[in-house]
Design a protein around this motif. Sequence first.
Motif, PDB file in Angstrom:
ATOM      1  N   ILE A 320      36.772  45.675  33.971  1.00  0.00           N
ATOM      2  CA  ILE A 320      37.492  45.038  35.075  1.00  0.00           C
ATOM      3  C   ILE A 320      38.982  45.101  34.998  1.00  0.00           C
ATOM      4  O   ILE A 320      39.648  44.495  34.208  1.00  0.00           O
ATOM      5  CB  ILE A 320      37.083  43.579  35.354  1.00  0.00           C
ATOM      6  CG1 ILE A 320      35.587  43.390  35.490  1.00  0.00           C
ATOM      7  CG2 ILE A 320      37.668  42.950  36.503  1.00  0.00           C
ATOM      8  CD1 ILE A 320      34.904  42.199  35.212  1.00  0.00           C
ATOM      9  N   THR A 322      42.209  44.103  37.330  1.00  0.00           N
ATOM     10  CA  THR A 322      42.666  43.268  38.437  1.00  0.00           C
ATOM     11  C   THR A 322      44.162  42.814  38.068  1.00  0.00           C
ATOM     12  O   THR A 322      44.590  43.057  37.014  1.00  0.00           O
ATOM     13  CB  THR A 322      41.697  42.144  38.954  1.00  0.00           C
ATOM     14  OG1 THR A 322      41.769  41.165  37.957  1.00  0.00           O
ATOM     15  CG2 THR A 322      40.225  42.499  39.167  1.00  0.00           C
ATOM     16  N   GLU A 323      44.699  42.060  38.902  1.00  0.00           N
ATOM     17  CA  GLU A 323      45.870  41.718  38.688  1.00  0.00           C
ATOM     18  C   GLU A 323      46.024  40.587  37.694  1.00  0.00           C
ATOM     19  O   GLU A 323      46.632  39.952  37.121  1.00  0.00           O
ATOM     20  CB  GLU A 323      46.610  40.918  40.092  1.00  0.00           C
ATOM     21  CG  GLU A 323      45.700  39.660  40.740  1.00  0.00           C
ATOM     22  CD  GLU A 323      46.327  39.131  41.942  1.00  0.00           C
ATOM     23  OE1 GLU A 323      45.758  38.022  42.303  1.00  0.00           O
ATOM     24  OE2 GLU A 323      47.096  39.829  42.661  1.00  0.00           O
ATOM     25  N   THR A 325      44.050  40.946  34.969  1.00  0.00           N
ATOM     26  CA  THR A 325      43.924  41.735  33.479  1.00  0.00           C
ATOM     27  C   THR A 325      45.311  41.553  32.816  1.00  0.00           C
ATOM     28  O   THR A 325      46.248  42.154  33.418  1.00  0.00           O
ATOM     29  CB  THR A 325      43.446  42.890  33.681  1.00  0.00           C
ATOM     30  OG1 THR A 325      42.259  42.855  34.581  1.00  0.00           O
ATOM     31  CG2 THR A 325      43.140  43.451  32.378  1.00  0.00           C
TER      32      THR A 325
END
Length: 334
Positions: A320, A322-323, A325
């Motif tokens: 995953i 995303t912002e 991570t």
Amino acid sequence: MSTVFITGIAGFLGSHLADEFIDRGYEVAGNDTFVGGYESNIPDEATFFEIDCNNVAEMKRAMEGADIVYHTAALAYEGLSVFSPARVNKSIYQATSATLAAAAASDVDRFVYCSSMSRYGENETPFTEEMEPRPQDPYAISKVASEEMVELMADVHGFEYVIAVPHNIIGPRQRFDDPFRNVAAIFINRMLQGKQPIIYGDGEQKRCFTFIQDDIRPLRKLATYDNVTGEVINIGPDDEFITINTLAETIADIVGFDLDPIYERERPQEVRLANCSADKARDVLDYEVEYTLREGLQEMVDWIEEHGPREFEYHLDLEIVTEDTPDTWVNQLI
């Protein structure tokens, strides 16, 4: 003398445990896939099988004749598990289920499961064994589910079990080129390369750290002590409860490094305060600490210096991105 089978025998904890039992005259065997360990960690006297814990048929063959099983194998990536839950779950819950199947089929006498302090989550510190687990991330959830599987399978198939809870172990042989875990090893490896340590959040998260030999002695006793069967037991110190900032300062002082840490945003689901009570281990295992934190870190620095600092290896995929991570993983900044 009994035969001990150790999953994850090439890993940090598994290899030291193997040495301990070999030194005491036990026959030792084990398996590994080298995802988190080094082939050089495996003792020459041990019988080694390069197989995955999830391969039940091969695990049955490897475990034949074993009396005691220590299940130390796991992808111990608590922070990463929020962004790679499938891979981490497979290495913990699925692998534990498969290892238990092999152990039951092999008619072992005792199964020692190495769980994690993450089981306690956001409970008040110090964590005690009677507390209800409150896992905060996929890694911890898998560990708690695995504990329940161990208890059930032991009851159904008639073998003894112990749930050990070692935590924040440091020392020689720990993989120090892994960017996803082992904060002390990451700090040391970066400082020895002249790089500032990277700290998530404000660095005021607090932990206790266990030197490997202080962990191995009580863990070894779980193979034979009668008063530990069916118990959950924390293995590790409850003093020197320090911040990550203090950890960095201590390592910098040992290395002789001019410290100016790089601070990154905090990681999701990271527990702020994590410290386990050692009272039960002192009571049932005569547990005592022989190494101070500084002494343990010095041993670790010496070992990494001897082997030479290394570039970090991004050996696991992020499932995953995303912002949320961490940039340190997405852009390989460590």
